[in-house]
Scaffold this motif. Structure first.
Motif, PDB file in Angstrom:
ATOM      1  N   ASP A 128      17.174  23.242  25.763  1.00 57.73           N
ATOM      2  CA  ASP A 128      17.086  24.482  24.638  1.00 57.73           C
ATOM      3  C   ASP A 128      17.366  25.980  25.622  1.00 57.73           C
ATOM      4  O   ASP A 128      17.260  27.071  24.805  1.00 57.73           O
ATOM      5  CB  ASP A 128      15.781  24.542  24.156  1.00 57.73           C
ATOM      6  N   ALA A 129      17.650  25.947  26.858  1.00 57.77           N
ATOM      7  CA  ALA A 129      17.953  26.995  27.715  1.00 57.77           C
ATOM      8  C   ALA A 129      19.436  27.100  27.724  1.00 57.77           C
ATOM      9  O   ALA A 129      19.968  28.046  28.248  1.00 57.77           O
ATOM     10  CB  ALA A 129      17.467  26.995  29.150  1.00 57.77           C
ATOM     11  N   LEU A 130      20.174  26.287  27.154  1.00 64.89           N
ATOM     12  CA  LEU A 130      21.551  25.919  26.821  1.00 64.89           C
ATOM     13  C   LEU A 130      21.967  26.515  25.665  1.00 64.89           C
ATOM     14  O   LEU A 130      21.371  26.381  24.781  1.00 64.89           O
ATOM     15  CB  LEU A 130      22.084  24.915  27.494  1.00 64.89           C
ATOM     16  N   ALA A 131      23.612  26.922  25.485  1.00 62.11           N
ATOM     17  CA  ALA A 131      23.850  27.336  24.292  1.00 62.11           C
ATOM     18  C   ALA A 131      25.173  26.445  24.084  1.00 62.11           C
ATOM     19  O   ALA A 131      26.486  27.036  24.243  1.00 62.11           O
ATOM     20  CB  ALA A 131      24.236  28.879  24.198  1.00 62.11           C
ATOM     21  N   PRO A 132      25.113  24.982  23.745  1.00 60.01           N
ATOM     22  CA  PRO A 132      26.471  24.283  23.817  1.00 60.01           C
ATOM     23  C   PRO A 132      27.279  24.873  22.726  1.00 60.01           C
ATOM     24  O   PRO A 132      28.482  24.349  22.768  1.00 60.01           O
ATOM     25  CB  PRO A 132      25.759  23.012  23.300  1.00 60.01           C
ATOM     26  N   ALA A 133      26.866  25.664  21.509  1.00 58.69           N
ATOM     27  CA  ALA A 133      28.018  25.963  20.575  1.00 58.69           C
ATOM     28  C   ALA A 133      28.916  26.958  21.267  1.00 58.69           C
ATOM     29  O   ALA A 133      29.970  26.947  20.605  1.00 58.69           O
ATOM     30  CB  ALA A 133      27.160  26.516  19.439  1.00 58.69           C
ATOM     31  N   GLU A 134      28.354  27.684  22.285  1.00 59.02           N
ATOM     32  CA  GLU A 134      29.449  28.703  22.951  1.00 59.02           C
ATOM     33  C   GLU A 134      30.222  28.123  23.979  1.00 59.02           C
ATOM     34  O   GLU A 134      30.638  28.810  24.918  1.00 59.02           O
ATOM     35  CB  GLU A 134      28.528  29.752  23.232  1.00 59.02           C
ATOM     36  N   GLY A 135      30.016  26.909  24.278  1.00 63.33           N
ATOM     37  CA  GLY A 135      30.898  26.216  25.523  1.00 63.33           C
ATOM     38  C   GLY A 135      29.986  25.252  26.408  1.00 63.33           C
ATOM     39  O   GLY A 135      28.633  25.522  26.255  1.00 63.33           O
ATOM     40  N   PRO A 136      30.521  24.367  26.808  1.00 67.23           N
ATOM     41  CA  PRO A 136      29.705  23.374  27.701  1.00 67.23           C
ATOM     42  C   PRO A 136      29.192  24.186  28.874  1.00 67.23           C
ATOM     43  O   PRO A 136      29.671  25.043  29.669  1.00 67.23           O
ATOM     44  CB  PRO A 136      30.748  22.463  28.452  1.00 67.23           C
TER      45      PRO A 136
END
Length: 224
Positions: A128-136
């Motif tokens: 949840d510290a990543l934003a996969p919707a904005e790119g890998p």
């Protein structure tokens, strides 16, 4: 009130059962020759948990309790007495090497308290510290070259302090010289953030005064 929380903390690599005494502030991946930490921490350890107990006397109902963290890396999350504290805009995560003043009033109580600070390196970030919707692999926080040299852990001062519930939280002074050398049209803009965390509204009058600067008279070394 100010309580210094630097010193020995109980550190659990990879959130394991075994704890090690570590000094705060230090980075856990610092050179083993200077810290005495296991050599494997500087190469292979990317996740750890710091635990510390502290004692507070009777709390003043007119004051907020603030936790100051001077610097941690790469990403951290704090809880006190199992209550998470931290900015809601980042899901409670604290970003790399930024100083934080966290309001922990709701989490502490008079008597013995227990603090937990969990820290992740960039190679072990929680999902949840990543934003996969904005790119890998896109991160939710700024990432700069300072992390290339390796800084993991609590590398800055940690302390608890108190502040009045009605207070000036921040102040910004912006000079405007009018684009010329004429001092008669110079201006100062003052932006102040006033905080009231009490249960009651209050009427405040904020007054700012600008005075001409006058140099102090030079003093003779042998007298006034």
């Amino acid at each position: 009130m100010k309580l210094n929380l630097n010193g020995i903390w109980d550190f659990h690599p990879d959130d394991g059962d075994r704890g090690y005494p570590v000094m705060v502030p230090t980075w856990w991946d610092s050179l083993p020759e200077t810290t005495g930490y296991p050599d494997s921490w500087s190469r292979d350890l990317h996740h750890g948990v710091y635990l510390r107990e502290f004692f507070l006397d009777t709390l003043d109902p007119n004051e907020d309790i603030i936790l100051h963290l001077d610097a941690l890396a790469t990403l951290g999350r704090v809880s006190i007495n199992a209550i998470q504290v931290g900015p809601s805009s980042t899901g409670g995560y604290l970003m790399t090497l930024l100083p934080y003043d966290l309001d922990v009033t709701r989490a502490v109580h008079a008597g013995r308290n227990r603090m937990r600070i969990e820290i992740w390196g960039v190679k072990s970030l929680p999902a949840d510290a990543l934003a996969p919707a904005e790119g890998p692999g896109r991160l939710l926080f700024p990432f700069g070259t300072e992390n290339l040299v390796g800084r993991l852990g609590l590398g800055g001062d940690v302390w608890l302090g108190s502040r009045p519930r009605v207070r000036i939280e921040d102040m910004q002074i912006i000079p405007d010289l009018g684009g010329d050398a004429d001092p008669s049209n110079d201006r100062l803009e003052l932006n102040a953030t006033l905080i009231n965390t009490s249960e009651h509204p209050c009427n405040l009058r904020f007054k700012a005064e600008v005075r001409p600067w006058r140099p102090e008279r030079s003093r003779h070394p042998d007298g006034p």
